[in-house]
Design a protein around this motif. Structure first.
Motif, PDB file in Angstrom:
ATOM      1  N   ARG A  17     -52.632  24.774 175.561  1.00 42.66           N
ATOM      2  CA  ARG A  17     -53.169  24.356 174.251  1.00 42.66           C
ATOM      3  C   ARG A  17     -54.644  24.759 174.169  1.00 42.66           C
ATOM      4  O   ARG A  17     -55.421  24.553 175.113  1.00 42.66           O
ATOM      5  N   PHE A  19     -58.385  24.909 171.911  1.00 46.86           N
ATOM      6  CA  PHE A  19     -59.262  24.401 170.851  1.00 46.86           C
ATOM      7  C   PHE A  19     -60.552  25.213 170.877  1.00 46.86           C
ATOM      8  O   PHE A  19     -61.087  25.508 171.957  1.00 46.86           O
ATOM      9  N   ARG A  20     -61.040  25.542 169.701  1.00 48.21           N
ATOM     10  CA  ARG A  20     -62.302  26.286 169.604  1.00 48.21           C
ATOM     11  C   ARG A  20     -63.318  25.455 168.820  1.00 48.21           C
ATOM     12  O   ARG A  20     -62.978  24.816 167.820  1.00 48.21           O
ATOM     13  N   GLY A  21     -64.561  25.459 169.303  1.00 50.23           N
ATOM     14  CA  GLY A  21     -65.612  24.699 168.644  1.00 50.23           C
ATOM     15  C   GLY A  21     -66.972  25.281 168.967  1.00 50.23           C
ATOM     16  O   GLY A  21     -67.106  26.498 169.184  1.00 50.23           O
ATOM     17  N   ARG A  87     -66.262  15.127 168.462  1.00 51.93           N
ATOM     18  CA  ARG A  87     -65.966  15.773 167.188  1.00 51.93           C
ATOM     19  C   ARG A  87     -67.250  16.074 166.416  1.00 51.93           C
ATOM     20  O   ARG A  87     -67.543  17.210 166.098  1.00 51.93           O
ATOM     21  N   ILE A 117     -64.342  19.984 167.332  1.00 43.46           N
ATOM     22  CA  ILE A 117     -62.893  20.178 167.428  1.00 43.46           C
ATOM     23  C   ILE A 117     -62.186  18.916 166.945  1.00 43.46           C
ATOM     24  O   ILE A 117     -62.796  17.853 166.779  1.00 43.46           O
ATOM     25  N   ASP A 118     -60.895  19.008 166.737  1.00 43.73           N
ATOM     26  CA  ASP A 118     -60.090  17.884 166.281  1.00 43.73           C
ATOM     27  C   ASP A 118     -59.740  17.015 167.494  1.00 43.73           C
ATOM     28  O   ASP A 118     -58.718  17.220 168.152  1.00 43.73           O
ATOM     29  N   THR A 119     -60.608  16.057 167.795  1.00 38.17           N
ATOM     30  CA  THR A 119     -60.393  15.221 168.980  1.00 38.17           C
ATOM     31  C   THR A 119     -59.174  14.315 168.814  1.00 38.17           C
ATOM     32  O   THR A 119     -58.567  13.901 169.806  1.00 38.17           O
ATOM     33  N   ALA A 121     -56.294  15.250 167.405  1.00 38.22           N
ATOM     34  CA  ALA A 121     -55.156  16.083 167.807  1.00 38.22           C
ATOM     35  C   ALA A 121     -55.112  16.247 169.322  1.00 38.22           C
ATOM     36  O   ALA A 121     -54.034  16.213 169.932  1.00 38.22           O
ATOM     37  N   LEU A 122     -56.279  16.430 169.934  1.00 33.89           N
ATOM     38  CA  LEU A 122     -56.339  16.581 171.388  1.00 33.89           C
ATOM     39  C   LEU A 122     -55.886  15.299 172.080  1.00 33.89           C
ATOM     40  O   LEU A 122     -55.117  15.335 173.053  1.00 33.89           O
ATOM     41  N   HIS A 125     -52.171  14.866 171.856  1.00 28.94           N
ATOM     42  CA  HIS A 125     -51.520  15.798 172.779  1.00 28.94           C
ATOM     43  C   HIS A 125     -51.478  15.214 174.191  1.00 28.94           C
ATOM     44  O   HIS A 125     -50.444  15.277 174.869  1.00 28.94           O
TER      45      HIS A 125
END
Length: 380
Positions: A17, A19-21, A87, A117-119, A121-122, A125
């Motif tokens: 998975r 995530f980019r930020g 976030r 990032i969408d914490t 969603a993380l 997960h």
């Protein structure tokens, strides 16, 4: 540095998975176990808690850094997290106690982080898949290349980390007011507020390195022995388990928290196991089975004591006495405390899986320090 000028950052979990930020804190690359913390406040205490050594902490609260960083709230000598994920970092701190921004402290201690990032969603997960290894990088843009390094990084299972965080030298926290007791506190990753809470109750606390021997502990002739929280897997901590077994044979009152609870469980002959994603944050419901009271408590643990499934409501006879489950988590029935009593039913040792020092967190469990003092008073 404004969020618009921060370098790009990449986060990759071991299951692929991505995530980019943007970079937050130091630039570079870091690896660790991805865990989430649910507290809306107390980020400074979280970051300086040695129990988070080699872990990348995801804050579920969306806005972090509002109150900056002060010089009164650190729980140890440095930031211990391996990485930090938020976030929306505060653009500037606003608090009368603030001395620096959180971003400044992260950079000063070389902590690589990521923001934007969408914490949520993380976190979802990790709740579904379990805690896992993760990498954060501001120098790598290829997720596959970063994932290869994530998969090559060490697992938390089997990790003996207490010797990396313990105090190098013994020191004393004097009692506040009249001295009532002397306690030998074995530092497996202790937080500064813990000996302070004991000092408030007239206890002189001798904080000892994790490598301290049983002979060195008993040479202090303490009224009680304490084992602290700390990072890593309790399974390889054979030295600590052996010292505690000697303490119990010597008849010294004992109190343990967090990792100290797991060491206590292993000393009594029980196993430990890794939780899917652990308990972290300052809002975990725990029931004291002695009183029936439900406490809202502060946690940081990824391992737990393995209690016989058919004996949750009963006692188990051990070499050292009668062991019982004293506290349980109301979310998942995880063992959150143990007590050990003699033939007369008198408790002589106990532990909890959470953090009664409440830094940060609610003060529902502060009575446990009073219970320890009462235990030592009874021995006298």
């Amino acid at each position: 540095m404004s969020s618009g000028t921060r370098p790009a950052a990449l986060l990759v979990l071991e299951d692929g998975r991505v995530f980019r930020g943007q970079a937050y804190g130091a630039e570079g690359e870091t690896f660790g176990e991805a865990v989430f913390a649910t507290g809306m406040t107390g980020y400074q205490e979280t970051l300086t808690d040695p129990s988070y050594h080699r872990q990348v902490v995801i804050q579920t609260a969306p806005h972090i850094g509002n109150t900056g960083v002060n010089d009164e709230d650190p729980e140890s000598r440095r930031i211990w997290v391996a990485g930090y994920v938020v976030r929306d970092p505060a653009r500037r701190p606003s608090n009368w106690r603030a001395r620096r921004s959180l971003d400044d402290d992260l950079r000063a201690d070389g902590v690589v982080g990521i923001s934007g990032i969408d914490t949520r969603a993380l976190t979802r997960h990790l709740r579904e898949r379990g805690a896992m290894r993760v990498g954060i990088s501001t120098v790598e843009s290829d997720p596959d290349a970063l994932r290869e390094r994530v998969l090559a990084s060490p697992s938390m299972v089997g990790a003996a980390l207490v010797d990396e965080v313990t105090t190098p030298d013994a020191y004393v926290v004097p009692a506040l007011g009249e001295k009532r007791f002397t306690v030998a506190a074995i530092d497996l990753g202790i937080k500064a507020m813990t000996p302070h809470r004991m000092a408030e109750r007239g206890i002189e606390v001798h904080v000892l390195p994790s490598t301290t021997t049983l002979e060195e502990v008993l040479a202090l002739d303490p009224d009680g022995v304490f084992m602290s929280n700390g990072p890593g897997d309790p399974e390889p901590l054979r030295h600590a388990v052996g010292v505690l077994q000697g303490v119990l044979r010597a008849g010294k009152p004992f109190f343990g928290i967090c990792l100290g609870n797991q060491v206590f469980g292993r000393a009594l002959g029980f196993g430990t196991y890794k939780l899917p994603y652990g308990h972290r944050g300052i809002n975990q419901p725990v029931q004291d089975r002695l009183t029936g009271k439900v406490e809202v408590t502060a946690h940081n643990h990824g391992f737990a004591v393995q209690w016989p499934a058919d004996r949750l409501d009963g006692a188990v006879e051990t070499e050292f006495g009668r062991a019982e489950v004293s506290h349980v988590c109301l979310n998942d029935n995880v063992v959150e405390g143990l007590s050990l009593s003699d033939e007369s039913g008198t408790v002589k040792a106990f532990s909890v899986q959470y953090h009664p020092e409440a830094a940060a967190g609610p003060h529902d469990a502060s009575y446990l320090f009073d219970r320890f003092a009462d235990l030592m008073g009874g021995e006298r």
